[in-house]
Motif scaffolding. Structure first.
Motif, PDB file in Angstrom:
ATOM      1  N   PHE A  39       0.826  -1.209   0.000  1.00  0.00           N
ATOM      2  CA  PHE A  39       0.000   0.000   0.000  1.00  0.00           C
ATOM      3  C   PHE A  39       0.863   1.262   0.000  1.00  0.00           C
ATOM      4  O   PHE A  39       0.645   2.179  -0.796  1.00  0.00           O
ATOM      5  CB  PHE A  39      -0.932   0.008   1.218  1.00  0.00           C
ATOM      6  N   TYR A  43       0.911   3.850  -3.028  1.00  0.00           N
ATOM      7  CA  TYR A  43       0.445   5.210  -2.749  1.00  0.00           C
ATOM      8  C   TYR A  43       1.530   6.225  -3.098  1.00  0.00           C
ATOM      9  O   TYR A  43       1.245   7.275  -3.686  1.00  0.00           O
ATOM     10  CB  TYR A  43       0.014   5.339  -1.285  1.00  0.00           C
ATOM     11  N   GLN A  44       2.771   5.904  -2.775  1.00  0.00           N
ATOM     12  CA  GLN A  44       3.878   6.801  -3.106  1.00  0.00           C
ATOM     13  C   GLN A  44       4.069   6.895  -4.631  1.00  0.00           C
ATOM     14  O   GLN A  44       4.368   7.966  -5.149  1.00  0.00           O
ATOM     15  CB  GLN A  44       5.172   6.325  -2.446  1.00  0.00           C
ATOM     16  N   TYR A  48      -2.800   7.851  -5.295  1.00  0.00           N
ATOM     17  CA  TYR A  48      -4.231   7.610  -5.108  1.00  0.00           C
ATOM     18  C   TYR A  48      -4.415   6.546  -4.027  1.00  0.00           C
ATOM     19  O   TYR A  48      -4.140   5.376  -4.242  1.00  0.00           O
ATOM     20  CB  TYR A  48      -4.894   7.134  -6.402  1.00  0.00           C
ATOM     21  N   TYR A  49      -4.883   6.962  -2.850  1.00  0.00           N
ATOM     22  CA  TYR A  49      -4.947   6.028  -1.731  1.00  0.00           C
ATOM     23  C   TYR A  49      -5.972   4.914  -1.922  1.00  0.00           C
ATOM     24  O   TYR A  49      -5.753   3.796  -1.481  1.00  0.00           O
ATOM     25  CB  TYR A  49      -5.161   6.761  -0.397  1.00  0.00           C
ATOM     26  N   SER A  53      -4.989   1.063  -1.981  1.00  0.00           N
ATOM     27  CA  SER A  53      -5.630   0.172  -1.021  1.00  0.00           C
ATOM     28  C   SER A  53      -6.214  -1.055  -1.711  1.00  0.00           C
ATOM     29  O   SER A  53      -6.031  -2.190  -1.252  1.00  0.00           O
ATOM     30  CB  SER A  53      -6.727   0.924  -0.258  1.00  0.00           C
ATOM     31  N   VAL A 104     -10.705   9.261   6.150  1.00  0.00           N
ATOM     32  CA  VAL A 104      -9.856  10.266   5.498  1.00  0.00           C
ATOM     33  C   VAL A 104     -10.662  11.505   5.104  1.00  0.00           C
ATOM     34  O   VAL A 104     -10.265  12.636   5.395  1.00  0.00           O
ATOM     35  CB  VAL A 104      -9.136   9.660   4.268  1.00  0.00           C
ATOM     36  N   VAL A 111      -3.907   9.354   6.358  1.00  0.00           N
ATOM     37  CA  VAL A 111      -4.232   8.219   5.505  1.00  0.00           C
ATOM     38  C   VAL A 111      -3.558   6.917   5.970  1.00  0.00           C
ATOM     39  O   VAL A 111      -4.150   5.848   5.901  1.00  0.00           O
ATOM     40  CB  VAL A 111      -3.924   8.531   4.016  1.00  0.00           C
ATOM     41  N   TYR A 112      -2.344   7.004   6.465  1.00  0.00           N
ATOM     42  CA  TYR A 112      -1.634   5.791   6.895  1.00  0.00           C
ATOM     43  C   TYR A 112      -2.270   5.185   8.159  1.00  0.00           C
ATOM     44  O   TYR A 112      -2.376   3.971   8.285  1.00  0.00           O
ATOM     45  CB  TYR A 112      -0.151   6.071   7.123  1.00  0.00           C
ATOM     46  N   GLN A 115      -5.671   3.679   7.193  1.00  0.00           N
ATOM     47  CA  GLN A 115      -5.508   2.371   6.546  1.00  0.00           C
ATOM     48  C   GLN A 115      -5.345   1.273   7.597  1.00  0.00           C
ATOM     49  O   GLN A 115      -5.861   0.173   7.423  1.00  0.00           O
ATOM     50  CB  GLN A 115      -4.317   2.391   5.584  1.00  0.00           C
TER      51      GLN A 115
END
Length: 142
Positions: A39, A43-44, A48-49, A53, A104, A111-112, A115
Motif C-alpha cells: 500500500f 500510494y507513493q 491515489y490512496y 488500497s 480520510v 491516511v496511513y 488504513q
C-alpha cells in the motif's frame, strides 16, 4: 511453502479454537505487513490512496488464500472454496474501503493511520468468513 501443521508446544496448552485464532493472527500479521508495505509503495508511486488500497488488498488476498486454507484452517484443496473466499474478500474490501474513505474524507484522519483501522475491520470480517469457507463441516462442495 511448507508450514508446520502441528506445533506440539502449542497443542498441549491451548484449546483448538484458540490455536486457530492464534494461527489466523500469525498469518494476519504476515499478510497485513506485506499488504501495508505494498500500500505504501503504491500510494507513493501513484498518489491515489483508494487505488493503492484496492491493489494491495488483492495482493494480500492471494497470500491469504494459500496460508489460511492450509495453515490456519487446515483444509484440503476442494472445489468450491475459491468463489466463496473471493466473495468474503469483496465484502471485506468494500467495508474496509468505505471505512478508509470515511476516516480520510470525513474525519481528516492521516491516511496511513486510517488504513491501519480499515485493515482491522477487514481482518474481523475475513476471519468470520474464512472460518465458514474452509470449515471441514462444510458438506456442500461445489
Amino acid at each position: 511453502m511448507n508450514l508446520p501443521r502441528n506445533m506440539p508446544w502449542l497443542n498441549n496448552r491451548i484449546r483448538p479454537e484458540f490455536q486457530q485464532t492464534l494461527r489466523f493472527a500469525l498469518v494476519g500479521v504476515l499478510n497485513t505487513g506485506a499488504s501495508y508495505i505494498l500500500f505504501v509503495i503504491l500510494y507513493q508511486l501513484f498518489g491515489y490512496y483508494i487505488v493503492a488500497s484496492v491493489l494491495s488488498y488483492v495482493g494480500g488476498m492471494l497470500i491469504s488464500f494459500i496460508l489460511n486454507r492450509g495453515f490456519v484452517f487446515k483444509s484440503t484443496a476442494r472445489r468450491g472454496q475459491l468463489l466463496p473466499f473471493c466473495l468474503v474478500n469483496l465484502s471485506s474490501l468494500a467495508c474496509s474501503t468505505g471505512v478508509l474513505y470515511l476516516l480520510v474524507e470525513q474525519f481528516a484522519m492521516w491516511v496511513y493511520f486510517a488504513q491501519m483501522i480499515a485493515i482491522g475491520v477487514s481482518m474481523t470480517i475475513n476471519y468470520l468468513g474464512y472460518r465458514t469457507v474452509f470449515s471441514s463441516r462444510r458438506t456442500n462442495d461445489q
